[in-house]
Write a protein that holds these residues in place. Structure first.
Motif, PDB file in Angstrom:
ATOM      1  N   GLU A  58      34.818  85.064  52.207  1.00  0.00           N
ATOM      2  CA  GLU A  58      35.537  85.002  51.079  1.00  0.00           C
ATOM      3  C   GLU A  58      36.878  85.807  51.483  1.00  0.00           C
ATOM      4  OE1 GLU A  58      33.607  87.399  48.221  1.00  0.00           O
ATOM      5  OE2 GLU A  58      32.205  85.639  47.403  1.00  0.00           O
ATOM      6  N   LEU A  59      38.059  85.279  51.184  1.00  0.00           N
ATOM      7  CA  LEU A  59      39.294  86.141  51.144  1.00  0.00           C
ATOM      8  C   LEU A  59      39.319  87.210  50.237  1.00  0.00           C
ATOM      9  CD1 LEU A  59      41.400  82.720  51.731  1.00  0.00           C
ATOM     10  CD2 LEU A  59      40.712  84.462  53.344  1.00  0.00           C
ATOM     11  N   PRO A  60      40.370  88.302  50.783  1.00  0.00           N
ATOM     12  CA  PRO A  60      40.607  89.486  49.824  1.00  0.00           C
ATOM     13  C   PRO A  60      41.202  89.027  48.659  1.00  0.00           C
ATOM     14  CG  PRO A  60      41.935  89.361  51.752  1.00  0.00           C
ATOM     15  CD  PRO A  60      41.059  88.432  52.005  1.00  0.00           C
ATOM     16  N   HIS A  61      41.105  89.638  47.512  1.00  0.00           N
ATOM     17  CA  HIS A  61      42.047  89.420  46.487  1.00  0.00           C
ATOM     18  C   HIS A  61      43.427  89.424  46.610  1.00  0.00           C
ATOM     19  CE1 HIS A  61      38.210  89.412  44.177  1.00  0.00           C
ATOM     20  NE2 HIS A  61      37.935  90.776  44.496  1.00  0.00           N
ATOM     21  N   LEU A  62      44.139  88.577  45.760  1.00  0.00           N
ATOM     22  CA  LEU A  62      45.522  88.693  45.998  1.00  0.00           C
ATOM     23  C   LEU A  62      45.982  89.547  44.930  1.00  0.00           C
ATOM     24  CD1 LEU A  62      46.215  84.625  46.499  1.00  0.00           C
ATOM     25  CD2 LEU A  62      46.815  86.365  47.949  1.00  0.00           C
ATOM     26  N   ARG A  63      47.129  89.987  45.161  1.00  0.00           N
ATOM     27  CA  ARG A  63      47.652  90.893  44.548  1.00  0.00           C
ATOM     28  C   ARG A  63      48.849  90.233  43.331  1.00  0.00           C
ATOM     29  NH1 ARG A  63      50.751  96.750  46.107  1.00  0.00           N
ATOM     30  NH2 ARG A  63      51.677  97.357  44.148  1.00  0.00           N
ATOM     31  N   ASN A  64      48.971  90.792  42.224  1.00  0.00           N
ATOM     32  CA  ASN A  64      49.861  90.076  41.176  1.00  0.00           C
ATOM     33  C   ASN A  64      51.150  90.367  41.754  1.00  0.00           C
ATOM     34  OD1 ASN A  64      48.034  88.850  39.061  1.00  0.00           O
ATOM     35  ND2 ASN A  64      47.316  90.794  39.088  1.00  0.00           N
ATOM     36  N   PRO A  65      52.183  89.813  41.233  1.00  0.00           N
ATOM     37  CA  PRO A  65      53.567  89.998  41.381  1.00  0.00           C
ATOM     38  C   PRO A  65      53.729  91.328  40.648  1.00  0.00           C
ATOM     39  CG  PRO A  65      53.350  87.545  40.815  1.00  0.00           C
ATOM     40  CD  PRO A  65      52.126  88.151  40.718  1.00  0.00           C
ATOM     41  N   LEU A  77      47.404  88.966  33.418  1.00  0.00           N
ATOM     42  CA  LEU A  77      47.742  89.099  34.966  1.00  0.00           C
ATOM     43  C   LEU A  77      47.208  87.692  35.326  1.00  0.00           C
ATOM     44  CD1 LEU A  77      46.077  92.416  35.493  1.00  0.00           C
ATOM     45  CD2 LEU A  77      48.342  91.917  35.262  1.00  0.00           C
ATOM     46  N   SER A  78      47.959  87.233  36.383  1.00  0.00           N
ATOM     47  CA  SER A  78      47.810  85.957  37.091  1.00  0.00           C
ATOM     48  C   SER A  78      46.485  86.071  37.673  1.00  0.00           C
ATOM     49  CB  SER A  78      48.856  85.091  37.824  1.00  0.00           C
ATOM     50  OG  SER A  78      48.590  84.166  38.334  1.00  0.00           O
ATOM     51  N   TYR A  79      46.179  87.122  38.593  1.00  0.00           N
ATOM     52  CA  TYR A  79      44.921  87.075  39.323  1.00  0.00           C
ATOM     53  C   TYR A  79      44.043  88.112  38.518  1.00  0.00           C
ATOM     54  CZ  TYR A  79      47.562  85.008  43.013  1.00  0.00           C
ATOM     55  OH  TYR A  79      48.554  84.161  43.572  1.00  0.00           O
ATOM     56  N   LEU A  80      43.003  87.705  37.869  1.00  0.00           N
ATOM     57  CA  LEU A  80      42.158  88.518  37.035  1.00  0.00           C
ATOM     58  C   LEU A  80      40.887  89.089  38.117  1.00  0.00           C
ATOM     59  CD1 LEU A  80      41.869  86.778  33.886  1.00  0.00           C
ATOM     60  CD2 LEU A  80      42.912  89.026  34.242  1.00  0.00           C
ATOM     61  N   PRO A 698      42.332  81.437  32.224  1.00  0.00           N
ATOM     62  CA  PRO A 698      42.668  82.817  31.698  1.00  0.00           C
ATOM     63  C   PRO A 698      43.925  82.812  31.271  1.00  0.00           C
ATOM     64  CG  PRO A 698      42.459  82.924  34.084  1.00  0.00           C
ATOM     65  CD  PRO A 698      41.871  81.641  33.724  1.00  0.00           C
ATOM     66  N   SER A 699      44.811  81.803  32.008  1.00  0.00           N
ATOM     67  CA  SER A 699      46.362  82.115  31.727  1.00  0.00           C
ATOM     68  C   SER A 699      46.770  81.102  30.575  1.00  0.00           C
ATOM     69  CB  SER A 699      47.065  81.809  33.088  1.00  0.00           C
ATOM     70  OG  SER A 699      46.983  82.747  33.882  1.00  0.00           O
ATOM     71  N   ARG A 700      47.334  81.180  29.586  1.00  0.00           N
ATOM     72  CA  ARG A 700      47.632  80.123  28.352  1.00  0.00           C
ATOM     73  C   ARG A 700      49.108  80.458  28.029  1.00  0.00           C
ATOM     74  NH1 ARG A 700      41.905  82.100  25.600  1.00  0.00           N
ATOM     75  NH2 ARG A 700      40.728  81.653  27.512  1.00  0.00           N
ATOM     76  N   TRP A 701      49.581  79.287  27.927  1.00  0.00           N
ATOM     77  CA  TRP A 701      50.994  79.265  27.618  1.00  0.00           C
ATOM     78  C   TRP A 701      51.312  78.148  26.277  1.00  0.00           C
ATOM     79  CZ3 TRP A 701      55.479  81.660  30.038  1.00  0.00           C
ATOM     80  CH2 TRP A 701      55.055  82.651  31.118  1.00  0.00           C
ATOM     81  N   THR A 702      52.093  78.581  25.311  1.00  0.00           N
ATOM     82  CA  THR A 702      52.495  77.455  24.452  1.00  0.00           C
ATOM     83  C   THR A 702      53.491  76.495  25.331  1.00  0.00           C
ATOM     84  OG1 THR A 702      54.366  78.647  23.679  1.00  0.00           O
ATOM     85  CG2 THR A 702      52.250  78.897  22.652  1.00  0.00           C
ATOM     86  N   TYR A 703      53.686  75.486  24.771  1.00  0.00           N
ATOM     87  CA  TYR A 703      54.591  74.445  25.470  1.00  0.00           C
ATOM     88  C   TYR A 703      56.216  74.858  25.385  1.00  0.00           C
ATOM     89  CZ  TYR A 703      51.020  71.137  25.550  1.00  0.00           C
ATOM     90  OH  TYR A 703      49.758  70.349  25.874  1.00  0.00           O
ATOM     91  N   GLN A 704      56.437  75.597  24.207  1.00  0.00           N
ATOM     92  CA  GLN A 704      57.994  76.080  24.241  1.00  0.00           C
ATOM     93  C   GLN A 704      58.020  77.267  25.036  1.00  0.00           C
ATOM     94  OE1 GLN A 704      60.575  74.869  22.149  1.00  0.00           O
ATOM     95  NE2 GLN A 704      61.497  76.131  23.655  1.00  0.00           N
ATOM     96  N   VAL A 755      49.516  80.743  37.509  1.00  0.00           N
ATOM     97  CA  VAL A 755      50.881  81.411  37.166  1.00  0.00           C
ATOM     98  C   VAL A 755      51.561  82.076  38.069  1.00  0.00           C
ATOM     99  CG1 VAL A 755      51.785  82.861  35.436  1.00  0.00           C
ATOM    100  CG2 VAL A 755      49.709  81.389  34.567  1.00  0.00           C
ATOM    101  N   ALA A 756      50.783  82.534  39.073  1.00  0.00           N
ATOM    102  CA  ALA A 756      51.412  83.323  40.059  1.00  0.00           C
ATOM    103  C   ALA A 756      51.945  82.234  41.103  1.00  0.00           C
ATOM    104  CB  ALA A 756      50.499  84.303  40.785  1.00  0.00           C
ATOM    105  N   TYR A 757      51.411  81.252  41.212  1.00  0.00           N
ATOM    106  CA  TYR A 757      52.029  80.066  42.141  1.00  0.00           C
ATOM    107  C   TYR A 757      53.341  79.588  41.384  1.00  0.00           C
ATOM    108  CZ  TYR A 757      52.807  75.615  44.237  1.00  0.00           C
ATOM    109  OH  TYR A 757      53.576  74.358  44.834  1.00  0.00           O
ATOM    110  N   LEU A 758      53.266  79.309  40.001  1.00  0.00           N
ATOM    111  CA  LEU A 758      54.411  78.988  39.333  1.00  0.00           C
ATOM    112  C   LEU A 758      55.567  80.126  39.480  1.00  0.00           C
ATOM    113  CD1 LEU A 758      53.005  77.256  36.258  1.00  0.00           C
ATOM    114  CD2 LEU A 758      54.036  76.023  38.253  1.00  0.00           C
ATOM    115  N   GLU A 759      55.195  81.382  39.177  1.00  0.00           N
ATOM    116  CA  GLU A 759      56.172  82.392  39.467  1.00  0.00           C
ATOM    117  C   GLU A 759      56.851  82.674  40.839  1.00  0.00           C
ATOM    118  OE1 GLU A 759      57.388  84.859  37.251  1.00  0.00           O
ATOM    119  OE2 GLU A 759      56.463  83.461  35.762  1.00  0.00           O
ATOM    120  N   LYS A 760      55.936  82.045  41.940  1.00  0.00           N
ATOM    121  CA  LYS A 760      56.596  82.110  43.170  1.00  0.00           C
ATOM    122  C   LYS A 760      57.633  81.162  43.371  1.00  0.00           C
ATOM    123  CE  LYS A 760      55.005  81.728  48.200  1.00  0.00           C
ATOM    124  NZ  LYS A 760      55.720  80.474  48.265  1.00  0.00           N
TER     125      LYS A 760
END
Length: 1852
Positions: A58-65, A77-80, A698-704, A755-760
């Motif tokens: 197992e890799l260590p947990h990634l930190r959120n932006p 949070l992107s990483y829960l 866990p991450s949910r966005w409306t289309y708009q 979401v973290a990937y999209l933010e990146k």
């Protein structure tokens, strides 16, 4: 994309750490699949090789932006995972000082151990009505969500608050209940919400104690059901308690305390009512001193005791019951001090007359011997016999403690029972919200039965929580039509089965308790045999046979078996209970009576639930031995049953979860211990919620929102009109793995990390764009810099060359100048040398010549002095010789004369003895008598002359009196001059004395000075030169001092001006505050008035049958109405007795509280009426006294007063008559029921007929009198013909001309008219025409007038003489006082003398000023009074039917013929009045006010038309001098406006229309009042329209108050319309599109900032403002009033916007600051367009503007901090710090505000004195003023449109 692809260089991860739990690190190189080691760089600067687990890899947990850190919702949070949750909580708690955070459906609350200003009523109002996701996390948001769901879904709600001891559960539950009490209010006037809140201090005092973890730890669980009615108002509450920790009563661990109530009693022992309890310090009692910590820092037990008693009183626990509770508690303390002594190993005894036991028995009212016996013995019963057995000391101590615990438990239940009774409501409960405050999961070093029950309860609650979370996730997926996959989550049903199933731990425990010889050891063995190696959750410790381990959902817990059986049985000796039941103290047996009689708190509810601490009813009236055979339910069994009931209740409600976290074990404020926090997060189920969420999407966005955020990743061709399809196309390109996201109906669901990937990707795109922009900008900047440098170099060269040329030219000029200077300098040197030599020669000559002259002068002086000395010596010798000779001669003469006198004396003695001597004497006496007689005659003559002179003096007295006046003024001036002269004389005398002394000294020293003059001459000259220099210096110093004095004077002047300005501002602020208080009182009064009207309507609705009886007609009502009544309130209360008179069988049951309140209100109104009546009587008495004193013009007032007194007497008789008739009518109506009243033979019918007959007779009599008077008047007018002789006319003309003014003429005419009432026969007895009689009467009246004038002049002269005498006497007294003061001042030193004189002068001037002001006020009052009287008399003279106009001379009164009465008058122009009949008043009010539509009037008619019409009607009533009509019309108008506003008070146009018309009506009353201040802008025609008879100043005040109430209602309407628009339009809507991107949100979605069809925007606000402004302008509202309304609107906008900004973390960003500033600029532009910039509206937005600027300025250095402190002057320190704490970057390019910078701001602002309140008061209403605004519209030009339906009124 794969998760491993995110582990690239510079990616940040979390690694485990033994100290910090999790530590952040950064990857130094990319991770490749198969690597076993990760190269990491820690934050403290170290490098680390992190080895992966070879099994799990197992890799260590990634930190959120960083942009996601500090989010309100952990699910955003992107990483829960655990480290992300922990870090987010720590950042919010430590850096931002935010204690609340959402975790899905859970509110995580961290105890700050510090009082925070976030629970005030302003915060409650801010959260009220808001969606849960729209505001920052708060306990109020959870409470609001529960309240809203209860009202919306018609479903009961529960708020479950859990956590460790000290985590803040009780406080959170308390704040939730406070929110419900504040928001909902109570359905009745019993203040149920106050009682609900008052139960907290009682329960805390008896159920809370200090522990090592918490100073106010709840040692019991409670579930409070707050009941609501159908309107969702609090009607009552009910409390259930669980598992009271009874062992704390008898034992406390180190650093812990017993329950608070014991220490409160000990602290209050000195109170008089507590003397009988015989208490003392807490350290004196065994039960309160074991912990060694009797005092809690910062807590005053005495004050807490007062709060507890106050709460008991509020909840209806009487003083006697309170003292009974305190007696029992004190008895428990004394019982703990009872000591036992051992006789042997099996028996013990109590010392005789043991004081603690005797006090206990006295307090409990039991027998000492009996209690002493049963404390040391117990009764054993077998099947055959019963015997008594002594017990050991240890057993006796345990029995004593068991008894104390039992008493306290019973008392606790009794108090809970009474609290529930007080909170119980008779109204049916529609729904409820339950608040569960229960202990969290506990694990200690030694865990016993209590921890076992607590953890068992938490297992049940955790199971319910997991099921609820799972259910919500499933509902969300099904709603969005996402494929459902089963999520594996932890199910703790096996653990619950282990505890409560058949043969479970509780079952085996109850079974062992039933065994006669059951022990803890045997029970432990049964547990091992039953569950060990059979249940994976049950374990046995290796080193113990008396303990067991259970694997709970949170952790493993080891329980010690010792004490389980005893605590489960909860036994106490029955004999001790019997002794207590036999107590004389009545309250004590109540605690121990059978459960059928002693109703428990929970059994009082409809559900019949029983708490853990109560024993349910199980004893019946059976055989005596039956109770011994039956077994009562154990504690475990009761707890299990109550827990099942609780779970049933929770499952039937919608739960809301609050998890309280304890940040550290040392109670340090804002200190975060990661280890303790992780333990609690695991125990309370927060991480389980995260795990369930992370397992799905866990991450949910409306289309708009997705489109707005990631628009930068799309190309122009990818953007389609369909947002949903656009998002699908983009996601397919960006994320290849389709399993990482799902498309729902309205949302896109992402797996963890996507979401973290999209933010990146978004950050990379923005970073590349930034680099390109930076490259271009830097090139442009460098080129600009190069051009500036080149231009600067050219300029420098030009200036250098010019400088060199100027230097050369300067050198040439200097060379030439030096030559010229040398020439003149050399000439000057030679000339000066010649002058010095010449001057020296002249000086030598002068000194030599002077020396020779002085020698010659001294010689001549010596010779002259020698001659003088010789002359004086020779004269002295001659005089000495002469005096000696004279002395000798005189002595010889004396001796000779003495000898001759002796001889003469002898001769006289001889003659005295002879007879002839007497004869000679007698002759001398006769001569003397004659001389005396002549002297007497001469004296008589002198006396006569003196009498003549005295007569002459008396004649000149009058002229001297006039002179005295002038002398008086001259004396006053001379007195001041005398004071000055006296001071000068004294100073001159002192100077003369000094000069005399100096003269004598000078004469004595003159010779010596002359002798030394030559010697000191040179020194004197030197001294003179020195003195001249010193004089020059002194002059300079004097000038400097003068300059300094001038500067100081300027400074003092400036200081005084500043102080004056500050005082003026302070006075203005005080005036505004006073005005605001007054208007708030008016608002409260109007609210109470509306409440009163509502209650009246409810009372009316409660009565089914109309009330029979006589109803007043309008005329009766108006005639009996109080003249001080300006509203219908008092009149309506007077009707109440008549309305309620009906048979009792026809009345419906009334609400007694409502009836009592109405009765109280009626009583208050009657008292106010009586007070106003008394005040009026007092004023009338003062007026009468002042009138009695003022007799300056009695000829004017005499007849008028007589007329008024007659009129008053007549009215009083009429009033008494009407009252008697009314009383008779009431008695007749009350005798029988309503159907019989109207019968022909009924008494009421007879009374009515009698009254009708009497009224008709009275009417006939009045008609006859009127006819007689008219006939007499006509006959008199016919008798007065122009044939009167010139002589008669001349006589009357002379008499009339003697009359000074119209008042005397009117009085003469009134007298003439009175004499005309004599019969006609008397007139014809004199002559046929009655001319002689008329002349005689006229002369008689003239004589009376002259006599009255003479008497008045005489009285005035006497008054003037008396006043002059008094003035002379006062001047004498003043003179004496001045002399005394002068004598006192002469004794003072000069400084004190000056100060005293100044003080005296100031006092004198002040007194004179006050006297003059009083005189001026009296004169003003007199002038106003005379003006009013003049108007009245002028009007009466005009109304006299002699047919003369105002401009007719007095001589024409008799000369002109008087026309008959029936001849019509000449047609006149319109006078600006409207005439209506009395019976049409209601129709007028109805058509003009009640049924008037503002829209039509505002558009088609002139503004303020109803106000003009009403005023013109008032003018006509004033013209007729009909006070009843004026009062009735004004009262009806005011009441009708109130009715309209009450009926249509939520319509802006209606409120604005009547505010405008009320103000116009008020202005008309002022403009035409006749007061000079309001008549400045009137035309001459308008001045003629002023009111003449009535002063309506009181009604102006009433109308002003009404206008204030309408204005406040207008503001409320504005606020209700604007409030839904403000937050959306000012904050959420993006006016500048694309500036602020949408951040990822969590489970609780916020309102979208993208404008939908139903979303309010800034344009919506501006359109609404335009609508408001246009409506007010159409209605003709005053411009100043419009400005005030606009200012109030802008304040509401600014306050609500700023308050939401302070409570929303997502709104505190740089881009949002730009949006706010743009929106504010649009509002300012609107103000400029409407020309309202000077209204003060812009200033109300200043706090919002500064908050927006604060979001945009730099926040790094100390200079930035200084700039912020100077910029944010309109914001408080709390608001500035809050904005800085909430500041959240929207993009990665922004930086957070550091904690050190915030502390710097706080340090700089610590001296600022401002309000600690965080939010602005959005309900604040500025005090309103109504500046006078006269109308230029002429009243006579106003036309009444037919559309108003006012055809029954006519213009006059």
């Amino acid at each position: 994309m794969a998760a491993s692809e995110l582990y690239t260089k510079f990616a940040r991860v979390w690694i485990p750490d033994p100290e910090e739990v999790w530590k952040s690190a950064e990857l130094l190189k990319d991770y490749k699949p198969g690597d076993k080691v990760l190269l990491l760089h820690l934050e403290e600067g170290k490098d680390l090789e992190y080895r992966l687990d070879p099994k799990t890899k197992e890799l260590p947990h990634l930190r959120n932006p960083d942009i996601l850190v500090g989010e309100n919702d952990l699910t955003a949070l992107s990483y829960l995972h655990e480290p992300a949750v922990l870090h987010n909580l720590r950042v919010r708690f430590i850096d931002s000082k935010l204690i609340y955070t959402y975790c899905g459906i859970v509110l995580v609350a961290i105890n700050p151990y510090e009082q925070l200003p976030i629970y005030g009523e302003d915060i409650i109002n801010a959260y009220s009505g808001q969606n849960m996701g729209d505001m920052d996390p708060h306990i109020f948001a959870v409470a609001e969500e529960a309240y809203k769901q209860m009202a919306r879904d018609e479903r009961n709600q529960s708020i479950i608050v859990s956590g460790e001891s000290g985590a803040g559960k009780t406080v959170s539950a308390k704040y939730a209940m406070r929110y419900f009490a504040t928001v909902s209010g109570s359905a009745s006037e019993a203040n149920v919400e106050e009682k609900v809140l008052a139960s907290n201090p009682i329960m805390e005092s008896i159920g809370n104690a200090k522990t090592t973890r918490n100073d106010n730890s709840s040692r019991f669980g409670k579930y409070i059901e707050i009941g609501f009615d159908k309107r969702y108002r609090i009607i009552g509450a009910n409390m259930r308690t669980y598992l009271l920790e009874k062992s704390r009563v008898v034992f406390q661990a180190e650093e812990e305390r017993n329950y608070h109530i014991f220490y409160q009693l000990c602290a209050s022992a000195n109170l008089p009512e507590f003397k009988m309890l015989r208490l003392g310090n807490a350290n004196n009692f065994h039960y309160t001193k074991q912990g060694g910590s009797p005092v809690i820092e910062g807590v005053d037990d005495t004050k807490e005791m007062a709060h507890t008693r106050q709460a008991c009183t509020l909840l209806g626990i009487s003083e006697s019951y309170q003292m009974g509770i305190f007696r029992i508690l004190a008895g428990i303390l004394h019982l703990g001090n009872v000591a036992f002594t051992s006789r042997d190993s099996d028996s013990c005894t109590i010392p005789p007359k043991h004081e603690p036991l005797s006090i206990f028995c006295d307090l409990m009212g039991v027998d000492y011997e009996e209690m002493c016996h049963w404390l040391c013995h117990r009764k054993l019963a077998t099947t055959t016999e019963t015997y008594i057995k002594p017990i050991s000391k240890l057993q006796a101590t345990n029995a004593r403690d068991a008894l104390a615990k039992h008493i306290y438990a019973k008392l606790f239940n009794w108090i809970v029972d009474h609290v529930n009774q007080a909170l119980h409501s008779a109204v049916k409960q529609h729904s409820f919200i339950g608040v569960l405050d229960i202990y969290g999961f506990e694990t200690f070093e030694i865990n016993s039965f209590e921890q076992f029950c607590i953890n068992y309860a938490n297992e049940k609650l955790q199971q319910q929580f997991n099921m609820h979370v799972f259910k919500l996730e499933q509902e969300e997926y099904m709603k969005e039509q996402i494929p459902w996959t089963l999520i594996d989550f932890y199910d703790n049903q096996p653990c619950i089965n282990l505890i409560e199933s058949k043969l479970g731990i509780l079952d085996l425990l109850d079974e062992e308790c039933k065994m006669p010889k059951g022990t803890d050891d045997t029970w432990a063995q049964k547990l091992y045999n039953t569950h060990l190696n059979k249940c994976a959750l049950f374990e046995k410790p290796r080193l113990s046979n008396k303990a067991f381990i259970i694997q709970h959902f949170a952790d493993k817990v080891e329980y010690q078996c010792e004490g389980f059986l005893e605590k489960n049985k909860d036994t106490v000796f029955e004999e001790q209970i019997k002794v207590l039941k036999s107590s004389k103290f009545k309250m004590l047996p109540e605690l121990f009576q059978d459960d059928e009689k002693a109703i428990s708190p929970t059994s009082a509810t409809s559900s019949g639930r029983t708490p853990l601490t109560r024993t349910p009813a199980k004893l019946t009236k059976g055989r005596p031995g039956q109770t011994a055979k039956e077994h009562k339910k154990t504690v475990g069994h009761q707890f299990r049953n109550s827990l099942h009931l609780l779970m049933e209740t929770l499952n039937a409600t919608t739960p809301h979860y609050v998890r309280c976290i304890k940040p550290n074990d040392f109670k340090f404020p804002f200190t975060f211990d990661e280890k303790r926090a992780v333990q609690q997060l695991r125990a309370c189920g927060v991480l389980e919620t995260i795990r369930i969420s992370a397992a799905g999407f866990p991450s949910r966005w409306t289309y708009q929102e997705f489109f707005s955020r990631y628009r930068v990743l799309m190309k122009q061709k990818d953007v389609l009109s369909d947002r949903k399809q656009t998002c699908k196309n983009v996601l397919e390109k960006l994320i290849a793995d389709k399993d990482k996201y799902q498309f729902g109906k309205t949302k896109i669901f992402f797996r963890a990390g996507q979401v973290a990937y999209l933010e990146k990707l978004r950050a990379d795109k923005l970073r590349a764009a930034c680099i390109r922009i930076q490259k271009t900008i830097r090139g442009w900047l460098l080129r600009k810099k190069y051009l500036r440098m080149r231009k600067a170099a050219i300029i420098v060269q030009r200036y250098v060359r010019g400088y060199q040329a100027r230097c050369y030219a300067k050198f040439l000029r200097r060379t030439k100048a030096a030559t010229i200077i040398q020439k003149y300098w050399r000439m000057y040197i030679v000339r000066r040398r010649y002058k010095i030599k010449r001057m020296a020669t002249i000086v030598l000559q002068s000194y030599l010549r002077g020396y020779l002259a002085r020698n010659r002068y001294r010689k001549m002086l010596r010779e002259h002095k020698a001659v003088i000395i010789q002359k004086w010596v020779r004269g002295w010798l001659a005089r000495t010789y002469y005096r000696r000779s004279m002395h000798a001669i005189i002595y010889l003469q004396c001796c000779f004369r003495r000898m001759m006198a002796k001889r003469e004396l002898k001769k006289l003695k001889i003659e005295a003895r002879s007879v002839e001597r007497y004869k000679k004497l007698h002759i001398g006496m006769e001569n003397k008598i004659m001389q005396l007689q002549r002297k007497v005659d001469e004296q008589n003559k002198d006396y006569k002359c003196l009498m003549e002179k005295l007569t002459n003096l008396e004649g000149t007295y009058t002229s001297e009196t006039e002179k005295l006046r002038s002398d008086l003024e001259r004396l006053q001036l001379s007195e001041e001059e005398a004071k000055i002269a006296t001071g000068r004389v004294l100073s001159l005398q002192e100077e003369i004395a000094k000069l005399r002394k100096d003269l004598e000294q000078t004469q004595s020293e003159k010779k010596s000075i002359e002798e030394r003059a030559d010697r000191y001459k040179q020194e004197t000259e030197q001294l003179v030169s020195n003195l001249k220099e010193e004089n020059t210096l002194l002059k300079q110093e004097k000038e400097a001092l003068n300059h300094l004095i001038v500067e100081q004077a300027k400074e003092m002047t400036e200081t005084m001006e500043k102080k004056l300005v500050e005082e003026t501002k302070q006075l203005e602020l005080d005036l505004n505050d006073e005005r605001l208080r007054y208007q708030n009182l008016l608002n409260e009064f109007s609210r109470l008035e509306e409440r009163y009207d509502d209650l009246k309507e409810e009372m009316t609705l409660m009565v089914n049958v109309p009330k029979p009886g006589h109803k007043r007609t309008d005329s009766t009502h108006s005639s009996n109405e109080s003249e001080y009544t300006f509203s219908s309130e008092i009149a309506e209360t007077e009707d109440m007795p008549l309305r309620t008179e009906e048979p009792s069988e026809k009345k419906v049951p009334l609400d007694m509280s409502l009836f009592l309140k109405l009765q109280k209100r009626v009583t208050e109104l009657e008292q106010e009426k009586q007070v106003m009546q008394d005040e009026l009587d007092r004023k009338e008495e003062q007026v009468l006294r002042s009138k009695a004193k003022e007799e300056e013009r009695p000829q004017i007032r005499g007849a008028e007063l007589e007329y008024e007194s007659l009129k008053r007497q007549e009215l009083e008789s009429e009033n008494k008559k009407l009252k008697n008739e009314l009383n008779e009518l009431r008695k007749a109506l009350s005798e029988k029921s309503a159907p019989e009243v109207t019968a022909p033979g009924a008494p009421a019918y007879r009374v009515l007929m009698e009254q009708l007959t009497s009224v008709s007779e009275e009417l006939d009599v009045r008609k006859e009198e009127v006819l007689i008077l008219r006939s007499q008047l006509v006959s008199q007018k016919e008798a007065i013909q122009p044939k009167n002789t010139m002589t008669d006319s001349t006589i009357l003309l002379e008499d009339v001309q003697k009359m000074k003014d119209k008042g005397e003429i009117a009085q003469a005419y009134i007298g003439l008219k009175e004499t005309n009432r004599s019969p006609a026969m008397d007139c014809h007895e004199l002559n046929e025409d009655g001319e002689l009689w008329l002349v005689y009467e006229g002369l008689k009246q003239a004589n009376r007038l002259l006599e009255s004038q003479l008497q008045s002049q005489k009285r005035s002269h006497e008054n003037e003489a008396e006043a002059l005498r008094g003035e002379i006497q006062s001047l004498k007294e003043e003179n004496n006082r001045q002399q005394q003061l002068l004598a006192q001042n002469l004794q003072l030193p000069p400084e004190a003398r000056i100060e005293a004189s100044l003080q005296h002068e100031i006092t004198r001037l002040t007194n004179e000023n006050l006297d003059l002001m009083e005189q001026l006020e009296k004169q003003d009052k007199t002038v106003r009074k005379l003006k009013k009287q003049l108007k009245v008399f002028a009007k009466k003279i005009g109304e006299l039917e002699v047919g003369q106009m105002e401009n007719i001379s007095p001589g024409q009164i008799i000369d002109e013929p008087i026309r008959p009465v029936n001849i019509p008058r000449k047609e006149k122009d319109f006078q600006g009045m409207l005439e209506y009949k009395k019976e049409d008043e209601q129709k007028l009010v109805k058509n003009l006010i009640l049924e008037l539509k503002p829209r039509g009037v505002a558009v088609n008619l002139i503004p303020g038309l109803p106000a003009y019409i009403l005023f013109m009607c008032v003018r006509h009533a004033d013209y007729l001098n009909d006070d009843q009509k004026v009062r009735s019309l004004l009262t009806s108008t005011i009441n009708s406006i109130k009715k309209v506003l009450k009926k249509r008070g939520d319509d802006f146009e209606t409120v604005s229309f009547w505010l405008s018309n009320t103000c116009r009506f008020l202005h008309c009353l002022k403009q035409y009042s006749g007061e000079e201040g309001f008549m400045k802008h009137n035309t001459s025609r308008q001045n003629e329209h002023c009111l003449t008879n009535f002063d309506l100043a009181e009604y102006r005040q009433v109308l002003s108050d009404l206008a204030i109430q309408i204005y406040q209602q207008l503001v409320r309407v504005l606020e209700n319309i604007l409030q839904p628009m403000i937050v959306s339009g000012m904050l959420e809507h993006e006016t500048i599109q694309g500036v602020s991107g949408v951040k990822p949100t969590g489970l609780r979605k916020r309102t979208s900032s993208i404008a939908d069809e139903g979303t309010y925007t800034l344009d919506s606000i501006l359109r609404q403002l335009n609508s408001f402004h246009s409506v007010m302008c159409q209605h003709g509202m005053d411009p100043e009033l419009i400005k005030q309304v606009v200012k109030q609107m802008f304040y509401i906008v600014g306050a609500i916007t700023l308050n939401n900004l302070l409570l929303r973390k997502d709104m505190c960003s740089w881009s949002k600051g730009m949006q706010i500033r743009y929106n504010v600029s649009q509002l300012e532009e609107w103000l400029r367009d409407k020309n309202l910039m000077n209204s003060g509206a812009k200033e109300t937005l200043e706090p919002l503007i500064q908050a927006a600027q604060l979001l945009q300025v730099k926040k790094k250095t100390d200079d930035d901090a200084e700039a912020i402190c100077s910029m944010c002057s309109a914001l408080t320190t709390a608001q500035i710090v809050k904005v800085l704490n909430l500041y959240t970057p929207v993009n990665e390019f922004e930086e957070r505000v550091s904690v050190s910078f915030i502390r710097t701001i706080q340090m700089r602002l610590r001296d600022r004195k401002d309000s600690p309140q965080l939010l602005m008061d959005a309900k604040h209403i500025f005090p309103v003023t109504f500046p006078f605004n006269p109308s230029s519209l002429a009243l006579e030009t106003i036309q009444i449109p037919a559309s108003l339906g006012l055809g029954f009124i006519s213009r006059v």
